[in-house]
Design an enzyme around this catalytic site. Structure first.
Site, PDB file in Angstrom:
ATOM      1  N   ILE A  62      -0.341   4.633   9.205  1.00 37.90           N
ATOM      2  CA  ILE A  62      -0.841   4.881   7.859  1.00 37.90           C
ATOM      3  C   ILE A  62      -2.235   4.289   7.675  1.00 37.90           C
ATOM      4  CG2 ILE A  62       1.504   4.919   6.900  1.00 37.90           C
ATOM      5  CD1 ILE A  62       0.897   2.134   5.666  1.00 37.90           C
ATOM      6  N   CYS A  63      -2.977   4.880   6.745  1.00 40.98           N
ATOM      7  CA  CYS A  63      -4.266   4.338   6.323  1.00 40.98           C
ATOM      8  C   CYS A  63      -4.464   4.751   4.858  1.00 40.98           C
ATOM      9  CB  CYS A  63      -5.408   4.812   7.223  1.00 40.98           C
ATOM     10  SG  CYS A  63      -5.792   6.564   7.100  1.00 40.98           S
ATOM     11  N   ARG A  64      -5.696   4.793   4.416  1.00 43.37           N
ATOM     12  CA  ARG A  64      -5.965   5.121   3.018  1.00 43.37           C
ATOM     13  C   ARG A  64      -5.647   6.587   2.713  1.00 43.37           C
ATOM     14  NH1 ARG A  64     -10.386   7.195   0.285  1.00 43.37           N
ATOM     15  NH2 ARG A  64     -10.485   6.612  -1.910  1.00 43.37           N
ATOM     16  N   ILE A  90      -2.021   6.083   1.887  1.00 39.24           N
ATOM     17  CA  ILE A  90      -1.597   5.259   0.750  1.00 39.24           C
ATOM     18  C   ILE A  90      -2.004   5.908  -0.577  1.00 39.24           C
ATOM     19  CG2 ILE A  90      -2.086   3.053  -0.412  1.00 39.24           C
ATOM     20  CD1 ILE A  90       0.048   2.792   1.749  1.00 39.24           C
TER      21      ILE A  90
END
Length: 98
Positions: A62-64, A90
Site C-alpha cells: 500500500i501507499c498513498r 490510503i
C-alpha cells in the site's frame, strides 16, 4: 501485476484473515495513519530490506494512491514474491487506521 481493491482488503480483515500488509510510504505519511498491523518499509528501502520479507508469504502493498506500491509490486514480483498492489491506496481506504 496482481491488484486488490481497498474494499477487498477491508472484507478480508473483517473475515479475520491474517494479512501481511507492507506500507511503502514515507515515515511522515505513515505517522498520519496506516492499516492496522502494516509493516513500514519505504519504497526506496525495499531493495536493501527485501530480506525482511518471507518469500513463502503473500503480501499486500500500500501507499498513498497506488503508484509507489505498484512500483514495489513490480520489483518484488520480479524477485519471486507473491504480492498484490492495493489500488487507490490510503486515499480510498475507509477502514480503521492506526
Amino acid at each position: 501485476m496482481k491488484e486488490i481493491t481497498t474494499i477487498e482488503v477491508q472484507n478480508l480483515i473483517e473475515k479475520g484473515e491474517q494479512l501481511h500488509v507492507v506500507d511503502v510510504r514515507e515515515a511522515d505519511e505513515v505517522a498520519a495513519g496506516t492499516i492496522p498491523g502494516a509493516i513500514h518499509i519505504p519504497l526506496g528501502d525495499i531493495p536493501a530490506r527485501i530480506s525482511e520479507l518471507d518469500v513463502s508469504k503473500s503480501y499486500i502493498l500500500i501507499c498513498r494512491s497506488g503508484a509507489r506500491s505498484g512500483r514495489a509490486t513490480a520489483f518484488l514480483t520480479e524477485k519471486g514474491y507473491d504480492v498484490a498492489n492495493m489500488v487507490g491506496g490510503i486515499l480510498e481506504w475507509e477502514g480503521e487506521t492506526e
